[in-house]
Design an enzyme around this catalytic site. Structure first.
Site: not given
Length: 397
Positions: A127-129, A244, A382-384
């Site tokens: 339960g993160y995002s 992760e 995200s990769n950004e």
């Protein structure tokens, strides 16, 4: 860095290969081959076989139930799992919350939760995002208010993978709305059967019920289910995300994916020459393999660092970026290789009316797999965001 396997390592490889061949569930293999949607019991069947052998948690310390493997053995094991195309073990218990609990948890929490994570008795979700708090996770708004020996939790989480099966979830919640964003967050373990927890499905483009939204309405959570100190949950969150991101790299399974593309490209479709004869397509495969080899060496250096006693650091962001980009390129090449036979095919297509997808079997899931793979560069940070971490932590910008 010594890349030669010792006689002991070669013997371990043979043992691992033999164990997988003899113990991988046949019913699960059949479902994988047919591209069927997997049930909870399917995931658990392989988990239980590994747990019985004591091999379910390769990276865990032996004192908490790990097998005591060397870094090289763990690398060999991941290679053999990919070679046999086994179902990946779900990471939420073994690779994510488990290490948080044995690193930051109390003795009572370790005794309560770790054995059931290992056995598979408890299925975990993350339960993160939240809506509006994905890559900017520190802006999360799910609130936990202290009420005696409990927290009262209210809020919404989204993209919660396989929460429809979960017994427990680990949640980031805001316990101090007045402090700086990262300083007012706590890490709670929540029983998913608690009154006030609602799981609603989100169906993906491939037709799967893989992710969900989770609503928490006046959910009572005992204080003794908080990991580490109140308002210090960001420390646990960063630790978990580093583990992760390292796992997301997926080098061994990407190597398997490249081999599949080669097999597809060697096939003749519609009487045409094999695609592998096309120099432009062959060059794409070669470039992909070169990048994958470079990523593999980076992963080996990271594992060597862990073996010397250092946990994953900023290099996990490098692994996450390149690993997920390579995974996406693999799905793109697979879709290109199957051509028009890759027209979107969803689970249940043609059922009940004697219709069947047209074309070779390996083409049927190319489009849904491609669609699903778009998320890999987003989850786990995200990769950004990972590039920002590298700029700050590695380059000092």
């Amino acid at each position: 860095m010594d890349l030669e396997f010792s006689p002991e390592d070669l013997a371990f490889r043979e043992e691992a290969r033999r164990f997988i061949a003899e113990n991988y569930p046949k019913a699960l293999r059949g479902k994988q081959d047919e591209g069927e949607e997997l049930a909870k019991e399917d995931f658990l069947s392989w988990h239980r076989a590994l747990a019985k052998q004591g091999w379910i948690a390769p990276a865990w310390p032996k004192e908490y139930g790990g097998p005591g493997w060397t870094t090289t053995q763990r690398f060999i094991w991941s290679e053999e799992l990919a070679r046999a195309d086994t179902l990946p073990i779900l990471p939420f218990g073994i690779n994510m919350v488990g290490p948080v609990i044995y690193t930051f948890g109390t003795p009572e929490q370790k005794a309560r939760f770790l054995p059931r994570i290992l056995s598979g008795e408890d299925w975990w979700c993350q339960g993160y995002s939240e809506p509006g708090a994905g890559s900017d996770l520190a802006s999360l708004r799910t609130r936990a208010v202290r009420d005696g020996d409990h927290y009262i939790v209210n809020g919404q989480k989204t993209w919660t993978t396989l929460a429809q099966h979960a017994d427990w979830g680990f949640f980031l919640v805001r316990t101090d709305p007045e402090s700086k964003p990262q300083e007012g967050i706590s890490f709670l373990l929540i029983d998913m059967k608690s009154p006030g927890v609602t799981v609603r499905p989100i169906i993906t483009l491939g037709g799967e019920h893989e992710v969900n939204e989770v609503w928490l309405e006046d959910v009572r959570v005992p204080v003794d289910q908080r990991i580490y100190e109140e308002n210090k949950g960001w420390t646990c969150a960063k630790f978990l995300l580093a583990h992760e991101r390292t796992g997301i790299a997926g080098v061994a399974r990407s190597k398997r994916g490249v081999e599949r593309i080669k097999n597809i490209a060697r096939s003749e479709m519609d009487g045409d020459k094999p695609l592998i004869a096309n120099p432009f397509f062959k060059r794409k495969i070669a470039e992909l393999e070169i990048d994958l080899t470079a990523l593999e060496y980076t992963e080996l250096r990271t594992l060597a660092s862990e073996a010397s006693g250092r946990g994953p650091g900023p290099e996990s962001s490098l692994l996450k970026i390149k690993g997920t980009e390579i995974q996406q390129r693999i799905t793109e090449l697979a879709l290109e290789a199957v051509g028009h036979y890759g027209a979107p095919y969803f689970r249940g297509f043609g059922e009940g009316d004697n219709e069947h997808p047209i074309g070779p079997d390996y083409a049927h899931r190319a489009a849904p797999t491609y669609f699903n793979g778009r998320k890999t560069s987003i989850y786990g940070g995200s990769n950004e965001i990972q590039r920002n971490i590298i700029a700050k932590m590695v380059l000092g910008l």
